[in-house]
Every structure is written in C-alpha cells, then in structure tokens.
Design a protein around this motif. Sequence first.
Motif, PDB file in Angstrom:
ATOM      1  N   SER A 185       9.271 -81.149  22.171  1.00 47.09           N
ATOM      2  CA  SER A 185      10.264 -81.245  21.106  1.00 47.09           C
ATOM      3  C   SER A 185       9.643 -81.017  19.730  1.00 47.09           C
ATOM      4  N   LEU A 186       8.333 -80.914  19.668  1.00 48.23           N
ATOM      5  CA  LEU A 186       7.672 -80.794  18.371  1.00 48.23           C
ATOM      6  C   LEU A 186       7.845 -79.434  17.721  1.00 48.23           C
ATOM      7  N   TYR A 187       7.891 -78.368  18.491  1.00 49.13           N
ATOM      8  CA  TYR A 187       7.851 -77.033  17.916  1.00 49.13           C
ATOM      9  C   TYR A 187       9.171 -76.278  17.936  1.00 49.13           C
ATOM     10  N   LYS A 188      10.202 -76.809  18.566  1.00 53.77           N
ATOM     11  CA  LYS A 188      11.454 -76.064  18.696  1.00 53.77           C
ATOM     12  C   LYS A 188      12.032 -75.683  17.342  1.00 53.77           C
ATOM     13  N   ASP A 189      12.038 -76.601  16.398  1.00 48.88           N
ATOM     14  CA  ASP A 189      12.610 -76.304  15.092  1.00 48.88           C
ATOM     15  C   ASP A 189      11.822 -75.213  14.372  1.00 48.88           C
ATOM     16  N   SER A 190      10.510 -75.279  14.441  1.00 49.66           N
ATOM     17  CA  SER A 190       9.681 -74.269  13.778  1.00 49.66           C
ATOM     18  C   SER A 190       9.840 -72.906  14.441  1.00 49.66           C
ATOM     19  N   ILE A 191       9.873 -72.882  15.751  1.00 53.75           N
ATOM     20  CA  ILE A 191      10.018 -71.620  16.475  1.00 53.75           C
ATOM     21  C   ILE A 191      11.379 -71.002  16.176  1.00 53.75           C
ATOM     22  N   LEU A 192      12.421 -71.819  16.175  1.00 57.96           N
ATOM     23  CA  LEU A 192      13.756 -71.310  15.884  1.00 57.96           C
ATOM     24  C   LEU A 192      13.850 -70.829  14.436  1.00 57.96           C
ATOM     25  N   THR A 193      13.212 -71.538  13.517  1.00 56.64           N
ATOM     26  CA  THR A 193      13.212 -71.116  12.118  1.00 56.64           C
ATOM     27  C   THR A 193      12.559 -69.750  11.966  1.00 56.64           C
ATOM     28  N   ILE A 194      11.413 -69.563  12.576  1.00 55.22           N
ATOM     29  CA  ILE A 194      10.732 -68.269  12.502  1.00 55.22           C
ATOM     30  C   ILE A 194      11.569 -67.187  13.171  1.00 55.22           C
ATOM     31  N   SER A 195      12.220 -67.534  14.267  1.00 56.26           N
ATOM     32  CA  SER A 195      13.062 -66.564  14.966  1.00 56.26           C
ATOM     33  C   SER A 195      14.226 -66.104  14.092  1.00 56.26           C
ATOM     34  N   VAL A 196      14.789 -67.015  13.321  1.00 56.93           N
ATOM     35  CA  VAL A 196      15.951 -66.696  12.504  1.00 56.93           C
ATOM     36  C   VAL A 196      15.566 -65.949  11.225  1.00 56.93           C
ATOM     37  N   LEU A 197      14.339 -66.064  10.790  1.00 60.71           N
ATOM     38  CA  LEU A 197      13.918 -65.373   9.572  1.00 60.71           C
ATOM     39  C   LEU A 197      14.111 -63.862   9.670  1.00 60.71           C
ATOM     40  N   PHE A 198      14.012 -63.320  10.857  1.00 60.70           N
ATOM     41  CA  PHE A 198      14.283 -61.895  11.052  1.00 60.70           C
ATOM     42  C   PHE A 198      15.695 -61.566  10.580  1.00 60.70           C
ATOM     43  N   ASN A 199      16.654 -62.437  10.883  1.00 60.14           N
ATOM     44  CA  ASN A 199      18.049 -62.213  10.489  1.00 60.14           C
ATOM     45  C   ASN A 199      18.228 -62.240   8.980  1.00 60.14           C
ATOM     46  N   VAL A 200      17.435 -63.044   8.290  1.00 61.23           N
ATOM     47  CA  VAL A 200      17.535 -63.110   6.840  1.00 61.23           C
ATOM     48  C   VAL A 200      17.167 -61.754   6.230  1.00 61.23           C
ATOM     49  N   GLY A 201      16.121 -61.143   6.756  1.00 54.83           N
ATOM     50  CA  GLY A 201      15.743 -59.812   6.271  1.00 54.83           C
ATOM     51  C   GLY A 201      16.803 -58.764   6.560  1.00 54.83           C
ATOM     52  N   VAL A 202      17.370 -58.807   7.749  1.00 53.73           N
ATOM     53  CA  VAL A 202      18.428 -57.848   8.107  1.00 53.73           C
ATOM     54  C   VAL A 202      19.677 -58.107   7.263  1.00 53.73           C
ATOM     55  N   PHE A 203      19.976 -59.365   6.984  1.00 48.24           N
ATOM     56  CA  PHE A 203      21.101 -59.730   6.121  1.00 48.24           C
ATOM     57  C   PHE A 203      20.922 -59.102   4.738  1.00 48.24           C
ATOM     58  N   TRP A 204      19.731 -59.221   4.188  1.00 48.50           N
ATOM     59  CA  TRP A 204      19.442 -58.650   2.875  1.00 48.50           C
ATOM     60  C   TRP A 204      19.636 -57.127   2.901  1.00 48.50           C
ATOM     61  N   LEU A 205      19.119 -56.482   3.953  1.00 48.07           N
ATOM     62  CA  LEU A 205      19.285 -55.033   4.070  1.00 48.07           C
ATOM     63  C   LEU A 205      20.757 -54.643   4.195  1.00 48.07           C
ATOM     64  N   ALA A 206      21.522 -55.426   4.932  1.00 49.38           N
ATOM     65  CA  ALA A 206      22.952 -55.136   5.093  1.00 49.38           C
ATOM     66  C   ALA A 206      23.683 -55.233   3.754  1.00 49.38           C
ATOM     67  N   LEU A 207      23.348 -56.234   2.973  1.00 50.34           N
ATOM     68  CA  LEU A 207      23.982 -56.360   1.659  1.00 50.34           C
ATOM     69  C   LEU A 207      23.577 -55.211   0.739  1.00 50.34           C
ATOM     70  N   ARG A 208      22.325 -54.818   0.790  1.00 48.92           N
ATOM     71  CA  ARG A 208      21.849 -53.702  -0.034  1.00 48.92           C
ATOM     72  C   ARG A 208      22.545 -52.400   0.371  1.00 48.92           C
ATOM     73  N   GLY A 209      22.873 -52.263   1.646  1.00 53.34           N
ATOM     74  CA  GLY A 209      23.543 -51.062   2.142  1.00 53.34           C
ATOM     75  C   GLY A 209      25.056 -51.136   2.071  1.00 53.34           C
ATOM     76  N   ASP A 210      25.588 -52.201   1.477  1.00 56.59           N
ATOM     77  CA  ASP A 210      27.032 -52.405   1.324  1.00 56.59           C
ATOM     78  C   ASP A 210      27.746 -52.525   2.673  1.00 56.59           C
ATOM     79  N   TRP A 211      27.107 -53.196   3.620  1.00 59.24           N
ATOM     80  CA  TRP A 211      27.695 -53.480   4.929  1.00 59.24           C
ATOM     81  C   TRP A 211      28.126 -54.952   4.940  1.00 59.24           C
ATOM     82  N   GLU A 212      29.125 -55.283   4.161  1.00 62.04           N
ATOM     83  CA  GLU A 212      29.499 -56.683   3.966  1.00 62.04           C
ATOM     84  C   GLU A 212      29.992 -57.365   5.243  1.00 62.04           C
ATOM     85  N   ARG A 213      30.806 -56.702   6.037  1.00 58.80           N
ATOM     86  CA  ARG A 213      31.316 -57.332   7.265  1.00 58.80           C
ATOM     87  C   ARG A 213      30.190 -57.588   8.259  1.00 58.80           C
ATOM     88  N   PHE A 214      29.271 -56.642   8.376  1.00 55.46           N
ATOM     89  CA  PHE A 214      28.111 -56.815   9.239  1.00 55.46           C
ATOM     90  C   PHE A 214      27.286 -58.014   8.753  1.00 55.46           C
TER      91      PHE A 214
END
Length: 105
Positions: free
Chosen positions: A53-82
């Motif tokens: 139970s010690l690492y699940k939160d950290s592993i999930l946080t790192i896993s989700v960081l990929f989505n933050v980058g893709v989110f930023w790219l989507a906004l820059r590309g004007d893909w608001e619904r995506f």
Amino acid sequence: MESLKQSFDNIGAGILAGLLGTAVGFGAMTVWWSWANGTSFDYFITDVFLGSSLYKDSILTISVLFNVGVFWLALRGDWERFAKGLLAVIFVTVPLIIWYQSQAF
C-alpha cells in the motif's frame, strides 16, 4: 488535419486516451522500476504495486502525469472536447490517489 480533429475531438476519445495514457504511464513506470532495481515486471506489478500500500499513490500519480502533458497539448491544439475527456479521467484519478494515500497510514 481538420478531419482528424472532427473524428477525435470529442469527450469519448479524450476519456479513452486518458485511460490509455494512464496505462502507458504505468507501463513506463514498470519498465523503469524493474530496470533500476534489477527485478522483473511481474515482481513490480504483484509485489510492489498490488502487494504494497506504500507505493500505489506514487505510481498512480506518475502514471497520470502523462495525461497532464497530453491535456496541455490538446488545449494548445484547440481540441477542447478531447481535453475535457482527459480531464474527466484526471478528476476521477485524483480522488483515487488521495484514497490510496489515506490507506497507507
């Protein structure tokens, strides 16, 4: 390029990409951890992620960081619904991370 936007600029595609992005982030973390610690992928998944139970939160946080980058790219590309679909996955994942953190104590 406009037809690509019409095909994928929707919330469903964003949710699917968010789930896939989380899986890609988890896969990258699995490869890195296993390589850095000289262990197998199976050990990381069964003993480190599922068995501890010690690492699940950290592993999930790192896993989700990929989505933050893709989110930023989507906004820059004007893909608001995506981007909204990605954000939906992030909004579901953050409480899960907090729950895992509260279980570690």
